[in-house]
Design a protein around this motif. Structure first.
Motif, short mmCIF file in Angstrom:
data_model
loop_
_atom_site.label_atom_id
_atom_site.label_comp_id
_atom_site.label_asym_id
_atom_site.label_seq_id
_atom_site.Cartn_x
_atom_site.Cartn_y
_atom_site.Cartn_z
N ILE A 1 0.87 -1.18 0.00
CA ILE A 1 0.00 0.00 0.00
C ILE A 1 0.91 1.23 0.00
N VAL A 2 0.84 2.02 -1.05
CA VAL A 2 1.57 3.27 -1.11
C VAL A 2 0.65 4.36 -0.57
N ALA A 3 0.85 4.76 0.68
CA ALA A 3 -0.03 5.71 1.35
C ALA A 3 0.58 7.10 1.29
N SER A 4 0.44 7.75 0.15
CA SER A 4 1.09 9.05 -0.03
C SER A 4 0.45 9.81 -1.18
N SER A 5 0.30 11.12 -0.98
CA SER A 5 -0.17 11.98 -2.07
C SER A 5 0.99 12.72 -2.71
N THR A 6 2.21 12.49 -2.19
CA THR A 6 3.37 13.21 -2.72
C THR A 6 4.33 12.30 -3.48
N LEU A 7 4.35 11.00 -3.18
CA LEU A 7 5.17 10.10 -3.99
C LEU A 7 4.59 10.04 -5.40
N PRO A 8 5.42 10.11 -6.43
CA PRO A 8 4.91 10.07 -7.79
C PRO A 8 4.27 8.72 -8.11
N PRO A 9 3.34 8.69 -9.07
CA PRO A 9 2.67 7.44 -9.45
C PRO A 9 3.64 6.34 -9.87
N SER A 10 4.86 6.71 -10.26
CA SER A 10 5.84 5.72 -10.71
C SER A 10 6.20 4.72 -9.61
N ALA B 1 4.09 3.37 -7.22
CA ALA B 1 3.07 2.32 -7.21
C ALA B 1 3.17 1.48 -8.48
N LYS B 2 3.42 2.13 -9.60
CA LYS B 2 3.53 1.41 -10.89
C LYS B 2 4.70 0.43 -10.86
N ALA B 3 5.79 0.79 -10.19
CA ALA B 3 6.96 -0.09 -10.11
C ALA B 3 6.61 -1.38 -9.38
N PHE B 4 5.82 -1.30 -8.32
CA PHE B 4 5.39 -2.51 -7.61
C PHE B 4 4.50 -3.36 -8.50
N HIS B 5 3.59 -2.72 -9.19
CA HIS B 5 2.69 -3.42 -10.11
C HIS B 5 3.49 -4.16 -11.18
N ASP B 6 4.44 -3.47 -11.78
CA ASP B 6 5.25 -4.07 -12.85
C ASP B 6 6.12 -5.22 -12.34
N ALA B 7 6.45 -5.19 -11.04
CA ALA B 7 7.27 -6.25 -10.44
C ALA B 7 6.42 -7.43 -9.98
N GLY B 8 5.11 -7.35 -10.20
CA GLY B 8 4.23 -8.44 -9.82
C GLY B 8 3.76 -8.40 -8.39
N VAL B 9 3.95 -7.26 -7.71
CA VAL B 9 3.49 -7.11 -6.33
C VAL B 9 2.13 -6.40 -6.36
N PRO B 10 1.07 -7.04 -5.87
CA PRO B 10 -0.23 -6.35 -5.82
C PRO B 10 -0.11 -5.05 -5.04
N VAL B 11 -0.66 -3.97 -5.57
CA VAL B 11 -0.44 -2.66 -4.95
C VAL B 11 -1.70 -1.81 -5.02
N VAL B 12 -1.90 -1.02 -3.96
CA VAL B 12 -2.93 0.02 -3.92
C VAL B 12 -2.24 1.34 -3.64
N HIS B 13 -2.57 2.36 -4.42
CA HIS B 13 -2.04 3.70 -4.15
C HIS B 13 -3.12 4.49 -3.42
N THR B 14 -2.98 4.56 -2.10
CA THR B 14 -3.93 5.30 -1.27
C THR B 14 -3.52 6.77 -1.24
N PHE B 15 -4.51 7.65 -1.40
CA PHE B 15 -4.30 9.10 -1.52
C PHE B 15 -3.59 9.42 -2.84
N GLY B 16 -3.69 8.51 -3.80
CA GLY B 16 -3.07 8.73 -5.11
C GLY B 16 -3.92 9.61 -6.00
N ARG B 17 -3.38 9.89 -7.17
CA ARG B 17 -4.05 10.78 -8.12
C ARG B 17 -5.20 10.04 -8.81
N SER B 18 -6.38 10.65 -8.81
CA SER B 18 -7.53 10.02 -9.43
C SER B 18 -7.36 9.97 -10.94
N ALA B 19 -7.88 8.91 -11.55
CA ALA B 19 -7.78 8.75 -12.99
C ALA B 19 -8.94 7.89 -13.47
N THR B 20 -9.41 8.14 -14.68
CA THR B 20 -10.52 7.35 -15.22
C THR B 20 -10.06 5.97 -15.64
#
Length: 332
Positions: free
Chosen positions: A120-129, A131-150
């Motif tokens: 869980i990346v619990a931050s509004s200041t860490l860049p989306p990259s 959370a994406k790095a965990f996803h790309d490495a095969g680690v299930p991830v949630v970006h809490t307080f992340g940037r909303s996107a459609t």
């Protein structure tokens, strides 16, 4: 001496594998055997070894809880709620401080060393990259307080920061302020820039508003105080939307140094509704971020991903509301 699985098996009169199955989630064991094992375990004071269990199940139940803004008091509330929510569901939080980390790959490498089941990346200041790095490495991830996107690339749970900026500008305009300012967090934080965008978009709809903006170096008391002290050297606005409660508290401290009263001389509205904002000595009018609901939803998603790692990414965005206290003048 510590009690072993073998001791429990002997007292219960069952095999060691039966004891192991009793304490393995989802394993098959009869009600009669389970009762014998649990009675023997209670009598001996036995608890299964979580690390040994992870070797059998392939699951550590460790969830990386990652942030980078530990000097902001709101994260004491966030981590309190996150750790309790995870533990209540039988998961174990592993808190990771990425305050000085700039390379996502290093974070992935660190958490892989602990064999986390998810992050869980619990931050509004860490860049989306990150959370994406965990996803790309095969680690299930949630970006809490992340940037909303459609169409998010990873699961995102949070608020619409652009709309919060609009909400703040509407609130200041409705209270009769004509010279309004935005005092945001660091420019490299997406939350700071999104709140700025919304504030400016809404303010531009009102031709009678004069708008200024500035950015603090961090989401911290010291940065908010320093920025407001600097603004007070010139011609300050009549009111400010401070993009975080802790910036607001710093700004209020600066106003106090100059003998200025919030709500009477200069208006302040914050964002988050952290516990400190409710203190009588602060009494901050702010925009409430539904942190409890955001955290519950984030943990829900973690559980769902552990069951289905291929789950399609989604964005869960929660509405905010203004909380009336004492740092703005009454509505006109």
């Amino acid at each position: 001496m510590s009690v072993t699985l073998k001791d429990v098996a002997a007292l219960a009169g069952v095999s060691r594998s039966a004891v192991s199955r009793t304490f393995t989630e989802g394993a098959s064991v009869s009600a009669k055997t389970r009762s014998k094992v649990e009675k023997a375990a209670a009598e001996l004071g036995y608890s299964p070894n979580a690390l040994a269990s992870s070797l059998t199940t392939g699951r550590t139940k460790l969830i990386g809880l990652i942030s980078n803004n530990f000097h902001n008091p709101i994260f004491l509330e966030v981590f309190d709620q996150f750790t309790r929510a995870l533990q209540e569901r039988g998961l174990r939080p592993l808190i990771v401080n990425l305050t000085d980390e700039t390379e996502p790959a290093n974070s992935v490498r660190m958490l892989r060393q602990y064999s986390v089941d998810a992050a869980i990346v619990a931050s509004s200041t860490l860049p989306p990259s990150f959370a994406k790095a965990f996803h790309d490495a095969g680690v299930p991830v949630v970006h809490t307080f992340g940037r909303s996107a459609t169409s998010p690339e990873v699961h995102v749970v949070g608020i619409d920061n652009v709309e919060c900026g609009r909400m703040a500008a509407r609130e200041l305009q409705a209270r009769g302020y004509r010279r309004v300012g935005y005092l945001g967090g660091p420019k490299d934080a997406t939350s700071a820039m999104d709140r700025y965008q919304g504030f400016m978009e809404e303010a531009e709809k009102h031709s009678d508003l004069e708008v200024t903006y500035s950015f603090a170096g961090a989401y911290s008391f010291e940065a908010g105080r320093a920025e407001m002290l600097d603004l007070l050297k010139g011609q300050p606005a009549e009111s400010y939307f401070c993009g975080d409660d802790i910036l607001s508290v710093g700004a209020l401290s600066a106003l106090s140094d100059h003998g200025l009263k919030p709500g009477k001389d200069i208006g302040i509205i914050g964002l988050n509704d952290m516990e400190m904002s409710r203190w009588e000595s602060v009494n901050l009018t702010t925009i409430h971020q539904p942190i409890k609901q955001i955290i519950t939803s984030s943990v829900d998603l973690v559980e769902e991903m552990l069951k289905d790692p291929e789950r399609y990414p989604e964005a869960r965005i929660f509405p905010c509301r203004v909380v009336e206290r004492g740092t703005l003048r009454p509505r006109a």
